[in-house]
Design an enzyme around this catalytic site. Sequence first.
Site, PDB file in Angstrom:
ATOM      1  N   TYR A 109      -8.905   1.003   6.592  1.00 24.21           N
ATOM      2  CA  TYR A 109      -8.878   1.274   6.776  1.00 24.21           C
ATOM      3  C   TYR A 109      -9.820   2.310   7.352  1.00 24.21           C
ATOM      4  CZ  TYR A 109      -4.881  -0.282   4.760  1.00 24.21           C
ATOM      5  OH  TYR A 109      -3.860  -1.313   4.779  1.00 24.21           O
ATOM      6  N   ARG A 123      -6.058   7.816   4.924  1.00 25.32           N
ATOM      7  CA  ARG A 123      -4.599   6.897   3.654  1.00 25.32           C
ATOM      8  C   ARG A 123      -3.341   7.556   4.741  1.00 25.32           C
ATOM      9  NH1 ARG A 123      -3.099   7.739  -2.273  1.00 25.32           N
ATOM     10  NH2 ARG A 123      -5.877   7.665  -2.926  1.00 25.32           N
ATOM     11  N   CYS A 140      -1.639  -4.413  12.156  1.00 28.44           N
ATOM     12  CA  CYS A 140      -2.216  -3.878  10.858  1.00 28.44           C
ATOM     13  C   CYS A 140      -2.136  -5.190   9.310  1.00 28.44           C
ATOM     14  CB  CYS A 140      -1.432  -3.491  10.049  1.00 28.44           C
ATOM     15  SG  CYS A 140       0.547  -4.276  10.525  1.00 28.44           S
ATOM     16  N   SER A 146     -11.566  -1.058   1.474  1.00 25.58           N
ATOM     17  CA  SER A 146     -12.632  -1.285   2.483  1.00 25.58           C
ATOM     18  C   SER A 146     -13.666  -2.044   1.435  1.00 25.58           C
ATOM     19  CB  SER A 146     -13.313   0.732   1.782  1.00 25.58           C
ATOM     20  OG  SER A 146     -13.134   1.728   2.905  1.00 25.58           O
TER      21      SER A 146
END
Length: 172
Positions: A109, A123, A140, A146
């Site tokens: 992300y 976020r 997606c 991470s």
Amino acid sequence: MSICHLQVSCQPCRLGWLLIAADQQGLRALLPGDDPQALREDLHQRFPKAELQPAGPDLEECLANICHWLEKPCGEIPASLPLAPTGTAFQQRVWQALRNIRAGQHCSYRDVAHAVGQPTASRAVARACAANPLALLIPCHRVLRSDGGISGYRWGVERKRALLAEEQQLNA
């Protein structure tokens, strides 16, 4: 922007069910799920003012191609119609960045946040992924935490895990 007429089709596939919806601009939704009625309700929530119509031959062919790809994945999923997702400017940037992630690859992300020029917006990227109306076509599922772990997926973590495993085999 209100959509007057939305063509819709729903078909069983290896992921359960796929609902596809399009208007004159292109594909508006590709939603996987376990129940066709729940998918129609999801579509109605996304497009409450839309008048739903049966899919025409082009949309039926597009859905058939996607379902065929799911049976025998090879490279990127074919979309014979243009993608026309509805979202904010930020969501559009995130979704475009996601389309640059090739099958068998993944990113975090945070990586996507950097790619859209908002390095502290991890976020917000996750929320844009959850709002993605074109599952599989805007991949997606290729975005991970991470640490490389699989986090939530709007259409179920097991679907995400299966898609990633299949894509990994394509590149093996």
